[in-house]
Write a protein that holds these residues in place. Sequence first.
Motif, PDB file in Angstrom:
ATOM      1  N   GLY A 218     -15.205   7.269   5.944  1.00 46.62           N
ATOM      2  CA  GLY A 218     -14.073   7.892   6.623  1.00 46.62           C
ATOM      3  C   GLY A 218     -14.056   9.406   6.549  1.00 46.62           C
ATOM      4  O   GLY A 218     -13.918  10.086   7.573  1.00 46.62           O
TER       5      GLY A 218
ATOM      6  N   ALA B 287     -13.790   3.413   3.522  1.00 48.49           N
ATOM      7  CA  ALA B 287     -13.293   4.618   2.861  1.00 48.49           C
ATOM      8  C   ALA B 287     -14.419   5.580   2.511  1.00 48.49           C
ATOM      9  O   ALA B 287     -14.213   6.791   2.466  1.00 48.49           O
ATOM     10  CB  ALA B 287     -12.510   4.240   1.609  1.00 48.49           C
TER      11      ALA B 287
ATOM     12  N   TYR C  66     -10.329   3.268  -5.845  1.00 51.63           N
ATOM     13  CA  TYR C  66      -8.936   2.824  -5.856  1.00 51.63           C
ATOM     14  C   TYR C  66      -8.246   3.109  -7.191  1.00 51.63           C
ATOM     15  O   TYR C  66      -7.103   3.550  -7.227  1.00 51.63           O
ATOM     16  CB  TYR C  66      -8.882   1.325  -5.540  1.00 51.63           C
ATOM     17  CG  TYR C  66      -7.500   0.746  -5.526  1.00 51.63           C
ATOM     18  CD1 TYR C  66      -6.688   0.892  -4.414  1.00 51.63           C
ATOM     19  CD2 TYR C  66      -7.004   0.038  -6.621  1.00 51.63           C
ATOM     20  CE1 TYR C  66      -5.409   0.362  -4.391  1.00 51.63           C
ATOM     21  CE2 TYR C  66      -5.728  -0.501  -6.598  1.00 51.63           C
ATOM     22  CZ  TYR C  66      -4.933  -0.338  -5.484  1.00 51.63           C
ATOM     23  OH  TYR C  66      -3.672  -0.848  -5.459  1.00 51.63           O
TER      24      TYR C  66
ATOM     25  N   HIS D 231     -12.836  11.046  -0.781  1.00 54.64           N
ATOM     26  CA  HIS D 231     -12.687   9.641  -1.158  1.00 54.64           C
ATOM     27  C   HIS D 231     -12.714   9.511  -2.675  1.00 54.64           C
ATOM     28  O   HIS D 231     -13.489  10.174  -3.353  1.00 54.64           O
ATOM     29  CB  HIS D 231     -13.824   8.811  -0.545  1.00 54.64           C
ATOM     30  CG  HIS D 231     -13.864   7.416  -1.056  1.00 54.64           C
ATOM     31  ND1 HIS D 231     -14.892   6.936  -1.821  1.00 54.64           N
ATOM     32  CD2 HIS D 231     -12.982   6.397  -0.938  1.00 54.64           C
ATOM     33  CE1 HIS D 231     -14.645   5.672  -2.147  1.00 54.64           C
ATOM     34  NE2 HIS D 231     -13.506   5.328  -1.619  1.00 54.64           N
TER      35      HIS D 231
ATOM     36  N   ILE E 118      -3.663   8.407   0.554  1.00 55.85           N
ATOM     37  CA  ILE E 118      -3.573   7.027   1.028  1.00 55.85           C
ATOM     38  C   ILE E 118      -4.158   6.154  -0.080  1.00 55.85           C
ATOM     39  O   ILE E 118      -5.302   6.358  -0.483  1.00 55.85           O
ATOM     40  CB  ILE E 118      -4.340   6.837   2.341  1.00 55.85           C
ATOM     41  CG1 ILE E 118      -3.796   7.796   3.392  1.00 55.85           C
ATOM     42  CG2 ILE E 118      -4.283   5.377   2.795  1.00 55.85           C
ATOM     43  CD1 ILE E 118      -4.733   8.070   4.525  1.00 55.85           C
TER      44      ILE E 118
ATOM     45  N   PHE F 283      -8.917  -1.518   3.533  1.00 54.72           N
ATOM     46  CA  PHE F 283      -8.343  -1.093   4.805  1.00 54.72           C
ATOM     47  C   PHE F 283      -7.977  -2.349   5.589  1.00 54.72           C
ATOM     48  O   PHE F 283      -8.848  -3.150   5.916  1.00 54.72           O
ATOM     49  CB  PHE F 283      -9.329  -0.239   5.599  1.00 54.72           C
ATOM     50  CG  PHE F 283      -8.810   0.144   6.948  1.00 54.72           C
ATOM     51  CD1 PHE F 283      -7.730   1.002   7.061  1.00 54.72           C
ATOM     52  CD2 PHE F 283      -9.381  -0.365   8.094  1.00 54.72           C
ATOM     53  CE1 PHE F 283      -7.222   1.349   8.300  1.00 54.72           C
ATOM     54  CE2 PHE F 283      -8.893  -0.019   9.345  1.00 54.72           C
ATOM     55  CZ  PHE F 283      -7.814   0.841   9.449  1.00 54.72           C
TER      56      PHE F 283
ATOM     57  N   SER G 219     -12.391   0.141  -0.251  1.00 52.68           N
ATOM     58  CA  SER G 219     -12.855  -0.375   1.030  1.00 52.68           C
ATOM     59  C   SER G 219     -14.145   0.327   1.450  1.00 52.68           C
ATOM     60  O   SER G 219     -14.266   1.548   1.293  1.00 52.68           O
ATOM     61  CB  SER G 219     -11.777  -0.133   2.094  1.00 52.68           C
ATOM     62  OG  SER G 219     -12.245  -0.521   3.360  1.00 52.68           O
TER      63      SER G 219
ATOM     64  N   TRP H 218       0.875  -1.161   0.000  1.00 48.61           N
ATOM     65  CA  TRP H 218       0.000   0.000   0.000  1.00 48.61           C
ATOM     66  C   TRP H 218       0.908   1.204   0.000  1.00 48.61           C
ATOM     67  O   TRP H 218       2.082   1.096   0.297  1.00 48.61           O
ATOM     68  CB  TRP H 218      -0.964   0.002   1.192  1.00 48.61           C
ATOM     69  CG  TRP H 218      -0.355  -0.104   2.547  1.00 48.61           C
ATOM     70  CD1 TRP H 218       0.051  -1.248   3.178  1.00 48.61           C
ATOM     71  CD2 TRP H 218      -0.061   0.962   3.455  1.00 48.61           C
ATOM     72  NE1 TRP H 218       0.568  -0.958   4.409  1.00 48.61           N
ATOM     73  CE2 TRP H 218       0.499   0.393   4.612  1.00 48.61           C
ATOM     74  CE3 TRP H 218      -0.232   2.347   3.408  1.00 48.61           C
ATOM     75  CZ2 TRP H 218       0.908   1.148   5.695  1.00 48.61           C
ATOM     76  CZ3 TRP H 218       0.171   3.088   4.504  1.00 48.61           C
ATOM     77  CH2 TRP H 218       0.724   2.483   5.626  1.00 48.61           C
TER      78      TRP H 218
ATOM     79  N   LEU I 249      -8.244   9.711  -0.056  1.00 51.67           N
ATOM     80  CA  LEU I 249      -8.263   8.285   0.242  1.00 51.67           C
ATOM     81  C   LEU I 249      -8.727   7.554  -1.013  1.00 51.67           C
ATOM     82  O   LEU I 249      -9.893   7.622  -1.381  1.00 51.67           O
ATOM     83  CB  LEU I 249      -9.202   8.021   1.415  1.00 51.67           C
ATOM     84  CG  LEU I 249      -9.349   6.613   1.918  1.00 51.67           C
ATOM     85  CD1 LEU I 249      -7.990   6.012   2.266  1.00 51.67           C
ATOM     86  CD2 LEU I 249     -10.259   6.586   3.133  1.00 51.67           C
TER      87      LEU I 249
ATOM     88  N   HIS J 165      -1.444   5.544  15.175  1.00 57.23           N
ATOM     89  CA  HIS J 165      -2.209   6.180  14.102  1.00 57.23           C
ATOM     90  C   HIS J 165      -2.908   7.435  14.630  1.00 57.23           C
ATOM     91  O   HIS J 165      -2.844   8.512  14.018  1.00 57.23           O
ATOM     92  CB  HIS J 165      -3.218   5.179  13.556  1.00 57.23           C
ATOM     93  CG  HIS J 165      -3.920   5.627  12.318  1.00 57.23           C
ATOM     94  ND1 HIS J 165      -4.808   4.818  11.672  1.00 57.23           N
ATOM     95  CD2 HIS J 165      -3.899   6.784  11.616  1.00 57.23           C
ATOM     96  CE1 HIS J 165      -5.290   5.450  10.610  1.00 57.23           C
ATOM     97  NE2 HIS J 165      -4.753   6.664  10.563  1.00 57.23           N
TER      98      HIS J 165
ATOM     99  N   SER K 100      -9.413   4.245  -2.377  1.00 58.92           N
ATOM    100  CA  SER K 100      -9.627   2.894  -1.866  1.00 58.92           C
ATOM    101  C   SER K 100     -11.022   2.421  -2.235  1.00 58.92           C
ATOM    102  O   SER K 100     -11.952   3.225  -2.339  1.00 58.92           O
ATOM    103  CB  SER K 100      -9.468   2.888  -0.342  1.00 58.92           C
ATOM    104  OG  SER K 100      -9.745   1.619   0.186  1.00 58.92           O
TER     105      SER K 100
ATOM    106  N   TRP L 250      -5.503  -2.623  12.062  1.00 58.28           N
ATOM    107  CA  TRP L 250      -4.264  -2.448  12.815  1.00 58.28           C
ATOM    108  C   TRP L 250      -3.856  -3.783  13.400  1.00 58.28           C
ATOM    109  O   TRP L 250      -4.696  -4.597  13.761  1.00 58.28           O
ATOM    110  CB  TRP L 250      -4.476  -1.449  13.948  1.00 58.28           C
ATOM    111  CG  TRP L 250      -4.928  -0.099  13.471  1.00 58.28           C
ATOM    112  CD1 TRP L 250      -4.146   0.922  13.044  1.00 58.28           C
ATOM    113  CD2 TRP L 250      -6.268   0.374  13.374  1.00 58.28           C
ATOM    114  NE1 TRP L 250      -4.915   2.001  12.683  1.00 58.28           N
ATOM    115  CE2 TRP L 250      -6.231   1.696  12.873  1.00 58.28           C
ATOM    116  CE3 TRP L 250      -7.524  -0.182  13.645  1.00 58.28           C
ATOM    117  CZ2 TRP L 250      -7.365   2.466  12.657  1.00 58.28           C
ATOM    118  CZ3 TRP L 250      -8.660   0.579  13.427  1.00 58.28           C
ATOM    119  CH2 TRP L 250      -8.567   1.884  12.937  1.00 58.28           C
TER     120      TRP L 250
END
Length: 143
Positions: free
Chosen positions: A111, A108, A128, A125, A68, A73, A105, A7, A101, A85, A103, A76
């Motif tokens: 977020g 996302a 991807y 957002h 990002i 995602f 996901s 990533w 972002l 983070h 992505s 962690w």
Amino acid sequence: MRSLQPWAITIALNSGEADRLLPFEEPGSTSRNSPQSLSALAAEDFQALTTEVNEYLAGHPDLRGILIHARVFPGWDSFAAFVAHMRFIRDVHTRVERVALASDSPIAAVGPAIAKHFVRAQFRHFPYAEYDDALQWLKAPAV
């Protein structure tokens, strides 16, 4: 040091400066275009990111943006990674203008709506595959 993950985080610097691709993606990797499984984010990832961002901010008033780029995602790997983070966000959010972002996901999509309540940066957002559009948005002048 743990192995590099597929990533990437791109730091869009202020105009006239070259962007930096942080070393979270193996050089020559095709992860931007192909699905790969990710390991969960580690505290070391945020230590490396913090070092890179702090080096830049030591000589500049702010950072144009952070992009990002991750298909999903990965979560962690520990509570310590989550804390690292949150510390990174707390320490730099007032000096970052935008966060993109890129992505696919599901997290996302929500977020940016959550982040706007906690950080100064504008969040957006992108799917991807729209990495280049996300980077262009980061570099565009603020409206």
